[in-house]
Design a protein around this motif. Structure first.
Motif, PDB file in Angstrom:
ATOM      1  N   GLN A 140       0.820  -1.208   0.000  1.00  0.00           N
ATOM      2  CA  GLN A 140       0.000   0.000   0.000  1.00  0.00           C
ATOM      3  C   GLN A 140       0.859   1.265   0.000  1.00  0.00           C
ATOM      4  O   GLN A 140       0.561   2.232  -0.693  1.00  0.00           O
ATOM      5  CB  GLN A 140      -0.935  -0.013   1.213  1.00  0.00           C
ATOM      6  CG  GLN A 140      -2.021  -1.080   1.145  1.00  0.00           C
ATOM      7  CD  GLN A 140      -2.874  -1.118   2.413  1.00  0.00           C
ATOM      8  OE1 GLN A 140      -2.613  -0.389   3.381  1.00  0.00           O
ATOM      9  NE2 GLN A 140      -3.885  -1.982   2.409  1.00  0.00           N
ATOM     10  N   ILE A 141       1.941   1.230   0.804  1.00  0.00           N
ATOM     11  CA  ILE A 141       2.832   2.397   0.848  1.00  0.00           C
ATOM     12  C   ILE A 141       3.475   2.638  -0.519  1.00  0.00           C
ATOM     13  O   ILE A 141       3.538   3.777  -1.009  1.00  0.00           O
ATOM     14  CB  ILE A 141       3.913   2.197   1.929  1.00  0.00           C
ATOM     15  CG1 ILE A 141       3.280   2.262   3.325  1.00  0.00           C
ATOM     16  CG2 ILE A 141       5.009   3.255   1.795  1.00  0.00           C
ATOM     17  CD1 ILE A 141       4.236   1.914   4.450  1.00  0.00           C
ATOM     18  N   ALA A 142       3.908   1.576  -1.167  1.00  0.00           N
ATOM     19  CA  ALA A 142       4.542   1.705  -2.490  1.00  0.00           C
ATOM     20  C   ALA A 142       3.539   2.236  -3.523  1.00  0.00           C
ATOM     21  O   ALA A 142       3.884   3.068  -4.380  1.00  0.00           O
ATOM     22  CB  ALA A 142       5.105   0.375  -2.933  1.00  0.00           C
ATOM     23  N   GLU A 143       2.296   1.779  -3.452  1.00  0.00           N
ATOM     24  CA  GLU A 143       1.266   2.250  -4.376  1.00  0.00           C
ATOM     25  C   GLU A 143       0.963   3.735  -4.160  1.00  0.00           C
ATOM     26  O   GLU A 143       0.771   4.495  -5.121  1.00  0.00           O
ATOM     27  CB  GLU A 143      -0.010   1.418  -4.223  1.00  0.00           C
ATOM     28  CG  GLU A 143       0.143  -0.008  -4.764  1.00  0.00           C
ATOM     29  CD  GLU A 143      -1.081  -0.849  -4.511  1.00  0.00           C
ATOM     30  OE1 GLU A 143      -1.896  -0.454  -3.651  1.00  0.00           O
ATOM     31  OE2 GLU A 143      -1.220  -1.896  -5.191  1.00  0.00           O
ATOM     32  N   LYS A 144       0.932   4.177  -2.885  1.00  0.00           N
ATOM     33  CA  LYS A 144       0.702   5.598  -2.590  1.00  0.00           C
ATOM     34  C   LYS A 144       1.882   6.449  -3.082  1.00  0.00           C
ATOM     35  O   LYS A 144       1.698   7.572  -3.557  1.00  0.00           O
ATOM     36  CB  LYS A 144       0.492   5.795  -1.096  1.00  0.00           C
ATOM     37  CG  LYS A 144      -0.849   5.260  -0.593  1.00  0.00           C
ATOM     38  CD  LYS A 144      -1.006   5.493   0.901  1.00  0.00           C
ATOM     39  CE  LYS A 144      -2.355   4.982   1.387  1.00  0.00           C
ATOM     40  NZ  LYS A 144      -2.515   5.152   2.865  1.00  0.00           N
TER      41      LYS A 144
END
Length: 298
Positions: A140-144
């Motif tokens: 999720q952090i990488a996608e954000k």
């Protein structure tokens, strides 16, 4: 005595016939009178600056469109070079942004592989829920981070587009610094010379296409029913005091409304009549000039 009276009357009659014939030979039997005109237009500067070249003189005849001069474009060229350099710098920033997105996408790919492995281990009881949450959180952090970089990239793309539009505007001004005769025409008047400073909209020279001229005449109301657009008529111009040249003309326009005869037409009695303006298009063999008088016969 009676013979003398008869001879005298006969002589007067012949004289009147001769005078009447002479009047017709002088063109008095023409149906309408007027003057030749052409559609004149002024070429103006489309940019501000110093005229570096203007190869045109009054009376010059152009058979096609041609560039005849140029206004100094040095400052415009330098501004364009500066914007081009800025564009290159912005474009390199886009490459950096795209490389960062590629890094995050690679991280997501690795994390998804870990997630698949940890999910299987969690099913087998060999992994904790914290490990599952950690790998999901990492994805999720990488996608954000990718979304944040894409937002940054959109701003850079907008800046790049703005620079492109500014460069287009400069290119347009540079193109408009060329002074052009846009079509076949004759130079009627010249207003400026090389090395003079001009502003946008400053008149440079006046043109008209003299290959054909319009003879504007005025006909009375009782004549209007006998003329129509496309009709061929004889056009007369002066050859000498007693003779005329005859040319062929074609009616190209008839006014839809009547008006009082212009003051330039003959006597006051004639001027108070209501008439219709008519234009006759005549091919110019070199003898026709703007303002020259002419006559027509139906």
């Amino acid at each position: 005595m009676n013979n003398m009276k008869t001879t005298t009357l006969l002589g007067i009659g012949l004289a009147l016939v001769f005078l009447s014939s002479g009047c017709k030979q002088n063109g008095n039997e023409s149906d309408a009178y007027g003057n030749f005109e052409a559609s004149e237009y002024v070429i103006s500067a489309e940019n501000s600056g110093k005229i570096l070249k203007l190869n045109i003189e009054e009376g010059d005849v152009f058979t096609e469109a041609r560039q005849v001069g140029i206004i100094d474009t040095t400052q415009l060229f330098l501004q364009r070079e500066q914007l081009t350099a800025q564009k290159s710098a912005v474009a390199s920033g886009i490459k950096n942004i795209l490389s960062r997105i590629a890094v995050y996408q690679e991280q997501i790919s690795i994390l998804k592989k870990d997630k698949k492995r940890i999910d299987q281990m969690f099913t087998d009881g060999a992994a904790t829920s914290k490990q599952v949450d950690d790998v999901n959180g990492g994805i999720q952090i990488a996608e954000k981070q990718i979304q944040a970089v894409k937002t940054e990239n959109a701003k850079v793309l907008a800046e790049l587009e703005s620079l492109n539009r500014k460069i287009d505007a400069l290119n347009d001004l540079i193109q408009k610094s060329n002074i052009i005769v846009p079509q076949a025409a004759t130079v009627l008047e010249k207003y400026r010379e090389p090395y003079e400073m001009v502003n946008m909209g400053t008149p440079l020279f006046k043109l008209a296409d003299l290959r054909t001229l319009d003879l504007r005449v005025y006909i009375s109301g009782d004549q209007i029913s006998s003329v129509k657009i496309g009709q061929t008529v004889n056009v007369l111009i002066d050859k000498n005091e007693d003779e005329n040249f005859t040319l062929e003309g074609k009616i190209s326009w008839i006014s839809s409304q009547s008006e009082f005869t212009p003051k330039i037409i003959q006597t006051k009695k004639e001027r108070v009549k209501l008439v219709y303006a008519v234009k006759i298009k005549v091919v110019n063999d070199g003898r026709l000039k703007i303002g020259m008088p002419g006559e027509i016969r139906f």
